[in-house]
Design a protein around this motif. Structure first.
Motif, PDB file in Angstrom:
ATOM      1  N   TRP A   1       0.844  -1.196   0.000  1.00  0.00           N
ATOM      2  CA  TRP A   1       0.000   0.000   0.000  1.00  0.00           C
ATOM      3  C   TRP A   1       0.877   1.242   0.000  1.00  0.00           C
ATOM      4  O   TRP A   1       1.785   1.374   0.812  1.00  0.00           O
TER       5      TRP A   1
ATOM      6  N   LEU B   1       1.887   5.037   0.785  1.00  0.00           N
ATOM      7  CA  LEU B   1       1.709   5.836   2.000  1.00  0.00           C
ATOM      8  C   LEU B   1       0.397   6.604   1.955  1.00  0.00           C
ATOM      9  O   LEU B   1      -0.279   6.763   2.965  1.00  0.00           O
TER      10      LEU B   1
ATOM     11  N   GLU C   1      -2.316   5.643   0.828  1.00  0.00           N
ATOM     12  CA  GLU C   1      -3.450   4.734   0.990  1.00  0.00           C
ATOM     13  C   GLU C   1      -3.363   3.935   2.285  1.00  0.00           C
ATOM     14  O   GLU C   1      -4.098   2.977   2.479  1.00  0.00           O
ATOM     15  N   ARG C   2      -2.494   4.337   3.179  1.00  0.00           N
ATOM     16  CA  ARG C   2      -2.247   3.534   4.374  1.00  0.00           C
ATOM     17  C   ARG C   2      -3.392   3.576   5.390  1.00  0.00           C
ATOM     18  O   ARG C   2      -3.363   2.833   6.360  1.00  0.00           O
TER      19      ARG C   2
ATOM     20  N   TYR D   1      -4.617   0.320   5.998  1.00  0.00           N
ATOM     21  CA  TYR D   1      -3.654  -0.562   6.642  1.00  0.00           C
ATOM     22  C   TYR D   1      -4.199  -1.036   7.979  1.00  0.00           C
ATOM     23  O   TYR D   1      -4.790  -0.267   8.733  1.00  0.00           O
TER      24      TYR D   1
ATOM     25  N   GLU E   1       0.156  -5.558  10.037  1.00  0.00           N
ATOM     26  CA  GLU E   1       0.263  -5.924   8.617  1.00  0.00           C
ATOM     27  C   GLU E   1       1.652  -6.488   8.329  1.00  0.00           C
ATOM     28  O   GLU E   1       2.643  -6.034   8.886  1.00  0.00           O
TER      29      GLU E   1
ATOM     30  N   ASP F   1       5.251  -4.343   3.500  1.00  0.00           N
ATOM     31  CA  ASP F   1       5.211  -4.190   2.056  1.00  0.00           C
ATOM     32  C   ASP F   1       6.588  -4.599   1.530  1.00  0.00           C
ATOM     33  O   ASP F   1       7.570  -4.604   2.271  1.00  0.00           O
TER      34      ASP F   1
END
Length: 125
Positions: free
Chosen positions: A62, A64, A66-67, A70, A74, A77
């Motif tokens: 994802w 940053l 779109e975090r 999260y 998780e 990435d």
């Protein structure tokens, strides 16, 4: 003497030697680019899943930006650097280092939410 380089001959670097170049190029990146990476690991793989030599790297995760999607705990990435496509694309170690550097910047930019169109504008794609 065999000083000429066959254009179609791959550079001969095993996984460990290639990974060492990736680490070295990571160390050369500006601190402010690398320090902001959160929950990201760098991985070297021989080839993409489809077996092609077209893809040099991949950001798997994802961005940053779109975090908010999260979750806690998780898995990290991944920024994947593909060894064989790099070796097939480069004639010598200097070119290989440049290409690894560009790939790292490109994939790290995806972490920060910078898309391919903007990378192209900036001269990185």
């Amino acid at each position: 003497m065999h000083d000429e380089v066959d254009e179609h001959a791959w550079l001969d670097l095993d996984g460990a030697a290639f990974e060492a170049l990736v680490v070295d190029e990571l160390d050369r990146l500006p601190d402010d680019m690398v320090d902001g990476l959160d929950n990201v690991v760098f991985v070297v793989e021989d080839r993409p899943e489809d077996g092609s030599l077209d893809l040099l790297g991949l950001y798997d995760g994802w961005a940053l930006t779109e975090r908010e999607r999260y979750g806690v705990g998780e898995l990290p990435d991944r920024i994947i650097v593909y060894r064989e496509p790099h070796l097939a694309a480069c004639a010598d170690e200097d070119e290989l280092r440049d290409e690894i550097h560009t790939t790292l910047v490109h994939e790290i930019a995806h972490f920060y939410g910078i898309d391919d169109a903007r990378l192209h504008e900036l001269g990185w794609a």
